[in-house]
Design a protein around this motif. Structure first.
Motif, PDB file in Angstrom:
ATOM      1  N   GLU A 210       0.347  -6.972  -4.480  1.00 52.09           N
ATOM      2  CA  GLU A 210      -0.196  -6.261  -2.924  1.00 52.09           C
ATOM      3  C   GLU A 210      -0.784  -4.861  -3.886  1.00 52.09           C
ATOM      4  OE1 GLU A 210       2.708  -5.295   0.510  1.00 52.09           O
ATOM      5  OE2 GLU A 210       3.173  -3.807  -1.153  1.00 52.09           O
ATOM      6  N   LEU A 211       0.449  -4.668  -4.883  1.00 46.91           N
ATOM      7  CA  LEU A 211      -0.040  -2.831  -5.895  1.00 46.91           C
ATOM      8  C   LEU A 211      -1.469  -3.603  -6.015  1.00 46.91           C
ATOM      9  CD1 LEU A 211       1.207  -0.925  -6.117  1.00 46.91           C
ATOM     10  CD2 LEU A 211       2.968  -1.827  -8.035  1.00 46.91           C
ATOM     11  N   ALA A 212      -1.422  -4.403  -6.334  1.00 45.24           N
ATOM     12  CA  ALA A 212      -2.992  -4.246  -7.328  1.00 45.24           C
ATOM     13  C   ALA A 212      -4.069  -3.925  -6.329  1.00 45.24           C
ATOM     14  CB  ALA A 212      -3.333  -6.077  -7.946  1.00 45.24           C
ATOM     15  N   LYS A 213      -3.298  -4.833  -4.856  1.00 46.67           N
ATOM     16  CA  LYS A 213      -4.897  -4.714  -4.436  1.00 46.67           C
ATOM     17  C   LYS A 213      -5.294  -3.325  -3.641  1.00 46.67           C
ATOM     18  CE  LYS A 213      -5.184  -5.139   0.828  1.00 46.67           C
ATOM     19  NZ  LYS A 213      -4.615  -5.623   2.532  1.00 46.67           N
ATOM     20  N   ILE A 214      -3.974  -2.087  -3.526  1.00 49.17           N
ATOM     21  CA  ILE A 214      -3.381  -0.861  -3.368  1.00 49.17           C
ATOM     22  C   ILE A 214      -4.434  -0.447  -4.449  1.00 49.17           C
ATOM     23  CG2 ILE A 214      -2.067   1.519  -3.624  1.00 49.17           C
ATOM     24  CD1 ILE A 214       0.515  -0.595  -2.682  1.00 49.17           C
ATOM     25  N   ARG A 215      -4.206  -0.830  -5.448  1.00 44.04           N
ATOM     26  CA  ARG A 215      -5.465   0.098  -6.067  1.00 44.04           C
ATOM     27  C   ARG A 215      -6.830   0.038  -6.705  1.00 44.04           C
ATOM     28  NH1 ARG A 215      -6.336  -1.821 -11.505  1.00 44.04           N
ATOM     29  NH2 ARG A 215      -7.173   0.474 -13.247  1.00 44.04           N
ATOM     30  N   ARG A 216      -7.362  -1.376  -6.680  1.00 45.45           N
ATOM     31  CA  ARG A 216      -8.132  -1.487  -5.155  1.00 45.45           C
ATOM     32  C   ARG A 216      -8.622  -0.464  -4.497  1.00 45.45           C
ATOM     33  NH1 ARG A 216      -6.632  -7.038  -6.489  1.00 45.45           N
ATOM     34  NH2 ARG A 216      -6.923  -7.569  -4.315  1.00 45.45           N
ATOM     35  N   VAL A 217      -8.940  -0.912  -3.502  1.00 45.99           N
ATOM     36  CA  VAL A 217      -8.573  -0.329  -2.508  1.00 45.99           C
ATOM     37  C   VAL A 217      -8.523   1.220  -2.314  1.00 45.99           C
ATOM     38  CG1 VAL A 217      -7.744   0.389   0.379  1.00 45.99           C
ATOM     39  CG2 VAL A 217      -7.411  -1.504  -0.400  1.00 45.99           C
ATOM     40  N   VAL A 218      -7.745   1.554  -3.279  1.00 48.20           N
ATOM     41  CA  VAL A 218      -8.140   3.373  -3.869  1.00 48.20           C
ATOM     42  C   VAL A 218      -9.272   4.053  -4.281  1.00 48.20           C
ATOM     43  CG1 VAL A 218      -6.732   5.148  -5.377  1.00 48.20           C
ATOM     44  CG2 VAL A 218      -5.660   3.909  -3.361  1.00 48.20           C
ATOM     45  N   ASN A 219      -9.497   2.556  -5.667  1.00 48.82           N
ATOM     46  CA  ASN A 219     -10.805   3.035  -5.991  1.00 48.82           C
ATOM     47  C   ASN A 219     -12.378   2.798  -5.473  1.00 48.82           C
ATOM     48  OD1 ASN A 219     -13.028   1.457  -7.996  1.00 48.82           O
ATOM     49  ND2 ASN A 219     -12.144   3.131  -9.177  1.00 48.82           N
ATOM     50  N   LYS A 220     -11.934   1.521  -3.626  1.00 46.85           N
ATOM     51  CA  LYS A 220     -13.375   2.123  -2.562  1.00 46.85           C
ATOM     52  C   LYS A 220     -13.359   3.381  -1.949  1.00 46.85           C
ATOM     53  CE  LYS A 220     -13.416  -2.856  -2.279  1.00 46.85           C
ATOM     54  NZ  LYS A 220     -12.462  -4.020  -1.885  1.00 46.85           N
ATOM     55  N   ALA A 221     -11.870   3.418  -1.759  1.00 44.59           N
ATOM     56  CA  ALA A 221     -12.349   4.752  -1.627  1.00 44.59           C
ATOM     57  C   ALA A 221     -12.845   6.654  -2.245  1.00 44.59           C
ATOM     58  CB  ALA A 221     -10.889   5.591  -0.547  1.00 44.59           C
TER      59      ALA A 221
END
Lengths: 310, 441
Positions: A210-221
């Protein structure tokens, strides 16, 4: 901000220092079996300061050798040997210091993670205040949507720090909160975004994903974000801190450690194996319960505070 | 739980067991390694010293060297000493005395007091006790809200009072509990450092005011060498009646758990083993010692199973397993039951030798369970009973239906087949396994 904080740090590490001082005095004034005993006691003190067995043995051996080759050392000399050894142990290939938040990357996004109860929210509050005092407009993202009342707690810290807050309902997708916070910060011209995440045990695969996902999504933003991933570690945690750091590092590619709660007793030693084994820099120390009780980490000063006479 | 320590000790023992006869040198070497393993697990230095000395003494006294199974004998001695270190017997809650029973929870910041308060409430509610949760942490932002939300979830009583000192909150709560004939009052106090004089004074004040029968220290299981010191300080102030060790579901090395009883003389009463509110277990020294030595904890596993599993169903299933007639349908049933018992890694750690088989948490995480369930649920009844009909196109359909890939379906079938065979072997080898465990009881 640092002048008073150094005193606080020293206060927090006083216990460690006292303990080392006594042992060294005995080591200096005894010989033979008694000295052997004093060395063993010193090893014990170091282990009790959480520096880890390996480092304790190295320092003990180094001191033993020094005592053999240079008879009648002064207390200062012995302190010098330990200081040098501790610093050597912490002299891992540490990545260069991070750029302070810059106009160019704005908003500068910091992702904050850690196990339950390590002090993430409090540490985030202190960072928010630190950046706000430096003239940044700070946005706080409440991506801990799991723990009861986590958002309320964060809201209070944000208000104290003079930061804005983005939050959603409890149970919301944390990655979506993080995305919102970064997007809002971009739109409203904030220069720093601090993202609070839920505490998680580093051994829980799904929570780490889940943490890895947060990181990926932040990078998209926001391309390039997060610019900094910080792991908050409780200074009272023992050698487990090393495995926490290792597993969080695997998922987040950490940029550094925020060592919280360096204000109790026998603190700080665990920094040694973390720097030594993982090459991860410690960036901040949390040295009290107040919002201003934060200071940047420096190995020299840290060791100094550990060893300096009272 | 304590995985690193377990692995180290298993390693040391397997070296010993490989030898037909032990000489003094190899015993000494093993003791040295045990000492290091314990120190690296954050066990208190003095505790380690005593522990190793006692093992040495027993090992000599029992003439381990001349025994025909010296390795086994050393393991037995270490097990016995571990149990002793952890406190021998399980210590129950002090019910005896006037009602309500007041339980005061104290501890450092972030040790997990609020969550633990709710977990204790949940456990006691399940035993049909009427519980009142009291928010006496007026310092940490939103701590009161957190406890209120948890109390709502559990549907137990909740008590708060604004703008008064914690001592008055607690006194008020106990008065209300007495009036309303509540069985148990749980006081959630603020986290504090054991060297913070005014805050520690406050605790003494609360204790003097409401005279809690249980004064429990909530201690983070990952705490390093400082654990002991904190415990001693809290004990000095409050004369603790016990300890609740939290966060043992991660890879805590176990130092705090192994040291605190020996140093304070106070028993560990409960351990927190997960994030959910039911993840609190009574502490049994012999079972934990057994887990630490990699011998699993079959007793707790069986208890959990008895709570959740339908007995007649289980008996039929066991028969099928022994005969190697397990079908995917039974397997699906099993998966569903396992899910009600707790997380996969918790359960695996209770199985003797699971770590040696390479069955670890990451290989069998809960996510995997959901996926397996999805795959089997996408099969027809016939396919579940006769997996050999699963040709390529059926497998493709199943993968699509369950949102997985054909490789995943293949893997599941392969693993299922391997498991079925292992079960059959295990079934016929049951007797030998029991004997191995028997020697420790």
């Amino acid at each position: 901000m640092v002048t008073g904080a150094f005193g606080r740090l020293r206060g927090g590490l006083r216990r460690t220092r006292e303990v080392l001082g006594r042992g060294l005095e005995r080591l200096r004034t005894t010989r033979g079996a008694e000295r052997e005993h004093a060395l063993e006691e010193l090893e014990q003190r170091l282990i009790e300061a959480d520096v880890g067995v390996e480092a304790a043995v190295i320092i003990r051996d180094r001191l033993e050798e020094y005592l053999r080759t240079s008879p009648g050392p002064s207390l200062e000399e012995l302190v010098g040997v330990i200081r040098k050894q501790l610093l050597d142990l912490m002299r891992a290939p540490v990545p260069p210091p991070l750029a302070e938040p810059e106009e160019r990357v704005a908003p500068y996004v910091v992702l904050i993670a850690g196990v339950n109860g390590s002090g993430k929210t409090t540490s985030l509050g202190k960072l928010a205040r630190h950046y706000a005092k430096e003239g940044h407009r700070v946005m706080v993202g409440a991506a801990d949507t799991f723990r009861a009342a986590a958002v309320e707690q964060l809201a209070i810290w944000a208000q104290r720090a003079g930061a804005d807050l983005v939050a959603q309902k409890p149970g919301a997708d944390p990655a979506s909160v993080a995305f919102d916070a970064v997007t809002a910060a971009k739109a409203r011209g904030h220069s720093v975004v601090l993202l609070d995440t839920a505490g998680r045990q580093h051994t829980k695969v799904n929570l780490m994903n889940e943490l890895a996902k947060i990181r990926r999504v932040v990078n998209k933003a926001h391309s390039g974000a997060p610019h900094e991933s910080l792991l908050v570690l409780d200074a009272t945690v023992g050698q487990n801190a090393v495995s926490q750091a290792r597993l969080f590092h695997e998922v987040l590619e950490l940029d550094g450690i925020f060592l919280a709660k360096v204000d109790g007793t026998a603190k700080g030693g665990v920094v040694v194996p973390i720097i030594r084994e993982l090459g991860l820099p410690v960036r901040w120390l949390g040295v009290g319960e107040g919002i201003d009780d934060i200071e940047p980490f420096s190995p020299e000063r840290f060791v100094e505070a550990m060893l300096a006479p009272q | 739980m304590f995985g690193t320590l377990t692995a180290r000790l298993e390693d040391i023992f397997s070296k010993l067991q490989g030898k037909g006869k032990l000489d003094e040198k190899s015993v000494r070497e093993a003791l040295r390694e045990i000492r290091l393993a314990l120190l690296e697990a954050d066990v208190n230095y003095r505790v380690v010293k005593d522990f190793v000395a006692r093992i040495q003494e027993s090992a000599v006294g029992e003439e381990v060297l001349s025994s025909i199974t010296p390795g086994q004998q050393v393991v037995g001695i270490v097990y016995r000493e571990l149990v002793r270190l952890l406190g021998d017997e399980a210590e129950p809650i002090l019910w005896k005395g006037p009602m309500p029973l007041v339980i005061m929870l104290v501890g450092l910041q972030g040790s997990g007091k609020t969550t633990t308060a709710a977990k204790v409430a949940s456990l006691l509610k399940a035993r049909n006790k009427k519980v009142l949760l009291v928010a006496a942490d007026v310092y940490r932002p939103a701590a009161v809200d957190q406890l209120r939300i948890l109390a709502d979830q559990l549907e137990v009583g909740f008590y708060r009072m604004d703008d008064v000192p914690p001592k008055e909150i607690c006194t008020g709560a106990v008065e209300r509990a007495t009036r309303e004939i509540v069985d148990v009052v749980i006081l959630d106090t603020a986290g504090r450092l054991h060297i913070n004089e005014p805050m520690m004074e406050e605790l003494s004040g609360i204790a003097a005011g409401v005279k809690p029968r249980e004064r429990l220290l909530v201690l983070d299981g990952m705490t390093g060498q400082d654990a002991v010191r904190a415990a001693q300080e809290f004990d000095k102030r409050l004369d603790l009646t016990g300890i609740i060790m939290t966060k043992l579901d991660g890879d805590a090395r176990g130092g705090a758990a192994l040291s605190v009883r020996a140093v304070t003389g106070k028993p560990i009463k409960f351990i927190g083993v997960g994030e959910k509110l039911e993840d609190l277990e009574p502490f049994h020294p012999s079972r934990i010692a057994s887990r630490i030595l990699g011998m699993g904890d079959v007793v707790t596993l069986v208890e959990k199973a008895q709570e959740k599993v339908d007995a007649t169903k289980a008996a039929t299933l066991q028969k099928k397993m022994r005969k190697g007639e397990l079908t995917l349908e039974d397997f699906l049933d099993q998966l569903k039951q396992i899910k009600t018992m707790g997380s996969m890694d918790q359960l695996l750690k209770m199985i003797p030798g699971a770590s040696k088989l390479g069955l670890n948490a990451s290989a069998a995480n809960d996510h995997e369970l959901v996926r397996m369930e999805a795959i089997i649920s996408s099969m027809t009844r016939e396919e579940r009973r006769k997996p050999y009909v699963l040709n390529g196109s059926r497998r493709k359909r199943i993968a699509r239906g369950s949102g997985t890939r054909v490789q995943d379906v293949n893997r599941l079938l392969r693993e299922f087949e391997a498991m079925r065979k292992m079960m059959k072997r295990f079934g016929s080898g049951m007797r030998g396994k029991k004997m191995l465990l028997g020697q420790f009881h």
